[in-house]
Motif scaffolding. Structure first.
Motif, PDB file in Angstrom:
ATOM      1  N   ASP A   1      -6.575   2.220  -0.570  1.00  0.00           N
ATOM      2  CA  ASP A   1      -5.399   1.854  -1.356  1.00  0.00           C
ATOM      3  C   ASP A   1      -5.148   0.352  -1.288  1.00  0.00           C
ATOM      4  O   ASP A   1      -4.836  -0.290  -2.295  1.00  0.00           O
ATOM      5  CB  ASP A   1      -4.152   2.598  -0.859  1.00  0.00           C
ATOM      6  N   LEU A   2      -5.290  -0.213  -0.087  1.00  0.00           N
ATOM      7  CA  LEU A   2      -5.069  -1.651   0.076  1.00  0.00           C
ATOM      8  C   LEU A   2      -6.105  -2.452  -0.707  1.00  0.00           C
ATOM      9  O   LEU A   2      -5.769  -3.432  -1.383  1.00  0.00           O
ATOM     10  CB  LEU A   2      -5.113  -2.033   1.553  1.00  0.00           C
ATOM     11  N   VAL A   3      -7.356  -2.019  -0.649  1.00  0.00           N
ATOM     12  CA  VAL A   3      -8.413  -2.712  -1.389  1.00  0.00           C
ATOM     13  C   VAL A   3      -8.150  -2.636  -2.893  1.00  0.00           C
ATOM     14  O   VAL A   3      -8.283  -3.636  -3.627  1.00  0.00           O
ATOM     15  CB  VAL A   3      -9.794  -2.111  -1.049  1.00  0.00           C
ATOM     16  N   GLU A   4      -7.750  -1.454  -3.377  1.00  0.00           N
ATOM     17  CA  GLU A   4      -7.447  -1.281  -4.801  1.00  0.00           C
ATOM     18  C   GLU A   4      -6.280  -2.172  -5.224  1.00  0.00           C
ATOM     19  O   GLU A   4      -6.338  -2.856  -6.257  1.00  0.00           O
ATOM     20  CB  GLU A   4      -7.096   0.183  -5.093  1.00  0.00           C
ATOM     21  N   ALA A   5      -5.214  -2.166  -4.424  1.00  0.00           N
ATOM     22  CA  ALA A   5      -4.025  -2.942  -4.763  1.00  0.00           C
ATOM     23  C   ALA A   5      -4.315  -4.446  -4.728  1.00  0.00           C
ATOM     24  O   ALA A   5      -3.851  -5.199  -5.590  1.00  0.00           O
ATOM     25  CB  ALA A   5      -2.891  -2.595  -3.807  1.00  0.00           C
ATOM     26  N   ILE A   6      -5.092  -4.873  -3.741  1.00  0.00           N
ATOM     27  CA  ILE A   6      -5.434  -6.289  -3.628  1.00  0.00           C
ATOM     28  C   ILE A   6      -6.252  -6.751  -4.841  1.00  0.00           C
ATOM     29  O   ILE A   6      -6.134  -7.899  -5.285  1.00  0.00           O
ATOM     30  CB  ILE A   6      -6.186  -6.558  -2.314  1.00  0.00           C
ATOM     31  N   SER A   7      -7.057  -5.861  -5.396  1.00  0.00           N
ATOM     32  CA  SER A   7      -7.824  -6.230  -6.587  1.00  0.00           C
ATOM     33  C   SER A   7      -6.885  -6.575  -7.739  1.00  0.00           C
ATOM     34  O   SER A   7      -7.181  -7.464  -8.555  1.00  0.00           O
ATOM     35  CB  SER A   7      -8.776  -5.098  -6.996  1.00  0.00           C
ATOM     36  N   LYS A   8      -5.735  -5.905  -7.807  1.00  0.00           N
ATOM     37  CA  LYS A   8      -4.746  -6.205  -8.837  1.00  0.00           C
ATOM     38  C   LYS A   8      -4.020  -7.510  -8.536  1.00  0.00           C
ATOM     39  O   LYS A   8      -3.612  -8.228  -9.457  1.00  0.00           O
ATOM     40  CB  LYS A   8      -3.748  -5.056  -8.961  1.00  0.00           C
ATOM     41  N   VAL A   9      -3.869  -7.814  -7.256  1.00  0.00           N
ATOM     42  CA  VAL A   9      -3.302  -9.102  -6.865  1.00  0.00           C
ATOM     43  C   VAL A   9      -4.232 -10.224  -7.317  1.00  0.00           C
ATOM     44  O   VAL A   9      -3.798 -11.232  -7.885  1.00  0.00           O
ATOM     45  CB  VAL A   9      -3.080  -9.168  -5.337  1.00  0.00           C
ATOM     46  N   LYS A  10      -5.520 -10.040  -7.087  1.00  0.00           N
ATOM     47  CA  LYS A  10      -6.505 -11.052  -7.477  1.00  0.00           C
ATOM     48  C   LYS A  10      -6.500 -11.271  -8.987  1.00  0.00           C
ATOM     49  O   LYS A  10      -6.748 -12.384  -9.466  1.00  0.00           O
ATOM     50  CB  LYS A  10      -7.898 -10.630  -7.019  1.00  0.00           C
TER      51      LYS A  10
ATOM     52  N   ILE B   1       0.827  -1.217   0.000  1.00  0.00           N
ATOM     53  CA  ILE B   1       0.000   0.000   0.000  1.00  0.00           C
ATOM     54  C   ILE B   1       0.856   1.260   0.000  1.00  0.00           C
ATOM     55  O   ILE B   1       0.437   2.294  -0.508  1.00  0.00           O
ATOM     56  CB  ILE B   1      -1.011   0.030   1.164  1.00  0.00           C
ATOM     57  N   THR B   2       2.079   1.165   0.540  1.00  0.00           N
ATOM     58  CA  THR B   2       2.982   2.309   0.482  1.00  0.00           C
ATOM     59  C   THR B   2       3.337   2.621  -0.966  1.00  0.00           C
ATOM     60  O   THR B   2       3.275   3.779  -1.409  1.00  0.00           O
ATOM     61  CB  THR B   2       4.260   2.026   1.285  1.00  0.00           C
ATOM     62  N   ALA B   3       3.711   1.600  -1.726  1.00  0.00           N
ATOM     63  CA  ALA B   3       4.065   1.792  -3.131  1.00  0.00           C
ATOM     64  C   ALA B   3       2.853   2.203  -3.955  1.00  0.00           C
ATOM     65  O   ALA B   3       2.936   3.081  -4.825  1.00  0.00           O
ATOM     66  CB  ALA B   3       4.687   0.516  -3.688  1.00  0.00           C
ATOM     67  N   TRP B   4       1.704   1.567  -3.688  1.00  0.00           N
ATOM     68  CA  TRP B   4       0.496   1.875  -4.447  1.00  0.00           C
ATOM     69  C   TRP B   4       0.059   3.323  -4.236  1.00  0.00           C
ATOM     70  O   TRP B   4      -0.240   4.044  -5.201  1.00  0.00           O
ATOM     71  CB  TRP B   4      -0.637   0.921  -4.048  1.00  0.00           C
ATOM     72  N   HIS B   5       0.013   3.748  -2.985  1.00  0.00           N
ATOM     73  CA  HIS B   5      -0.391   5.129  -2.688  1.00  0.00           C
ATOM     74  C   HIS B   5       0.564   6.128  -3.336  1.00  0.00           C
ATOM     75  O   HIS B   5       0.128   7.124  -3.935  1.00  0.00           O
ATOM     76  CB  HIS B   5      -0.426   5.346  -1.173  1.00  0.00           C
ATOM     77  N   ALA B   6       1.857   5.858  -3.222  1.00  0.00           N
ATOM     78  CA  ALA B   6       2.856   6.784  -3.757  1.00  0.00           C
ATOM     79  C   ALA B   6       2.720   6.965  -5.265  1.00  0.00           C
ATOM     80  O   ALA B   6       2.786   8.087  -5.783  1.00  0.00           O
ATOM     81  CB  ALA B   6       4.256   6.281  -3.411  1.00  0.00           C
ATOM     82  N   LEU B   7       2.523   5.867  -5.986  1.00  0.00           N
ATOM     83  CA  LEU B   7       2.547   5.927  -7.445  1.00  0.00           C
ATOM     84  C   LEU B   7       1.183   6.171  -8.084  1.00  0.00           C
ATOM     85  O   LEU B   7       1.116   6.542  -9.267  1.00  0.00           O
ATOM     86  CB  LEU B   7       3.149   4.634  -8.003  1.00  0.00           C
ATOM     87  N   THR B   8       0.096   5.992  -7.326  1.00  0.00           N
ATOM     88  CA  THR B   8      -1.232   6.237  -7.907  1.00  0.00           C
ATOM     89  C   THR B   8      -1.922   7.469  -7.334  1.00  0.00           C
ATOM     90  O   THR B   8      -2.856   7.986  -7.961  1.00  0.00           O
ATOM     91  CB  THR B   8      -2.167   5.020  -7.707  1.00  0.00           C
ATOM     92  N   LYS B   9      -1.477   7.934  -6.171  1.00  0.00           N
ATOM     93  CA  LYS B   9      -2.133   9.078  -5.535  1.00  0.00           C
ATOM     94  C   LYS B   9      -1.228  10.312  -5.431  1.00  0.00           C
ATOM     95  O   LYS B   9      -1.699  11.440  -5.505  1.00  0.00           O
ATOM     96  CB  LYS B   9      -2.615   8.707  -4.123  1.00  0.00           C
ATOM     97  N   ARG B  10       0.047  10.116  -5.221  1.00  0.00           N
ATOM     98  CA  ARG B  10       0.949  11.249  -5.016  1.00  0.00           C
ATOM     99  C   ARG B  10       1.436  11.848  -6.330  1.00  0.00           C
ATOM    100  O   ARG B  10       1.757  13.032  -6.385  1.00  0.00           O
ATOM    101  CB  ARG B  10       2.153  10.830  -4.165  1.00  0.00           C
TER     102      ARG B  10
END
Length: 344
Positions: free
Chosen positions: A297-306, A151-160
């Protein structure tokens, strides 16, 4: 219960393994039987005393991330049931401050982290607020890696930053827990990814994960290689998880109007460094500080894991009783991806 904990600050050798009291739960908390816990650099910072102001008492159990099975729930818990598989959400928050109400729980005025502000996951059992567990469907060891780092990487690259297809991204610390996810996320968003490492075996793995170019910083000039790859323009985004050692190089390699993301800087007590302000403002560079993401962010990232678009990168697995050896490997930087503790 069995746990790995500290009674004092210091190197990996201060971690003890033994019996400790089982945690209690309140009406809004969940007791989880931990099956796997992955290591983060934050665990090392806590261990050396970098967060003394947050650790309330000894013995203190380390560990942010975990995957396990719900053992017991408080009488007001309504989001999970006993016997359900769950992963942890690392951020502790009150849900009432202005930031929480605005959806930014990662900026909560009462912000805390599992394993820092409360006892963590290096144990057979962990007690957390119900908001800090999410149901999951994967292998325990893999699932234990999809939390703080992802979620750290996801937030940084999709939100920041506004990362778009065709952009060039440089990832410092690409072999680290956050770095391996940053590479995958940047590729998922259509970017060209450059990283740097010190050994050829690491470079091979980073390319397998998705890096387009991996520079051996012991044998090559990183800045020169980056500028050559980008035809002298520099990269659009630098993902810098090293900070004090690399920030000025990050400024040099960032193109005009580009972005630098600065986040956790590893197992160091000092995060300070002098920077070239003139280069920063002449090039109109945007500098973003970020710590972690939100539950969304975690929910969004996990959807990509799925969907199979983001995968766990596990370097090695240790038994809980071998937490000292796991932390030694964490400090040696001889890994690619996450180190996991298996808890039988």
């Amino acid at each position: 219960m069995k746990a790995a904990f500290i009674r004092r600050y210091g190197g990996p050798e201060v971690i003890e393994y033994g019996e400790i009291d089982d945690p209690k739960i309140s009406e809004n908390e969940v007791l989880v039987r931990v099956k796997a816990a992955s290591l983060n650099s934050l665990d090392g910072v806590v261990r050396v005393g970098g967060y003394k102001q947050f650790v309330k008492k000894f013995p203190h159990i380390l560990g942010v991330d975990f995957a396990g099975v719900v053992e017991k729930v408080g009488n007001k818990v309504n989001n999970v049931t006993e016997g359900q598989r769950v992963i942890g959400f690392p951020v502790l928050y009150d849900g009432t401050c202005e930031y929480c109400k605005g959806g930014m729980i990662n900026l909560c005025t009462s912000f805390g982290v599992i394993g820092r502000d409360i006892n963590g996951s290096y144990a057979e059992l962990i007690s957390v607020p119900q908001e800090n567990v999410i149901p999951f469907e994967w292998d325990y060891e893999e699932a234990s890696t999809f939390q703080l780092s992802l979620i750290t990487a996801w937030h940084a690259l999709t939100k920041r930053v506004n990362l778009r297809r065709g952009m060039n991204v440089f990832v410092w610390g690409g072999s680290g827990g956050v770095g391996v996810f940053a590479i995958q996320i940047a590729k998922l968003l259509g970017a060209n990814v450059i990283s740097a490492t010190s050994e050829e075996w690491k470079a091979k793995k980073l390319k397998e994960i998705g890096a387009d170019l991996v520079i051996n910083y012991k044998e090559q000039d990183v800045l020169r290689e980056v500028m050559q790859y980008t035809n002298g323009k520099g990269v659009d985004v630098v993902f810098d998880s090293l900070g004090p050692d690399t920030l000025n190089s990050s400024i040099k390699m960032t193109k005009k109007g580009g972005d630098i993301i600065v986040l956790g800087v590893g197992i160091k007590e000092s995060d300070t460094t002098p920077i070239n302000l003139r280069a920063l403002y002449i090039k109109y560079i945007r500098l973003h500080g970020t710590v972690i993401g939100t539950k969304d962010d975690l929910v969004e990232a996990i959807s990509k894991v799925k969907e199979g678009k983001i995968k766990a990168v596990i370097d090695s697995v240790f038994s809980l009783k071998d937490a000292v050896e796991a932390h030694k490997k964490l400090e040696e930087n001889k890994k690619v991806g996450k180190i996991v503790l298996k808890i039988d």
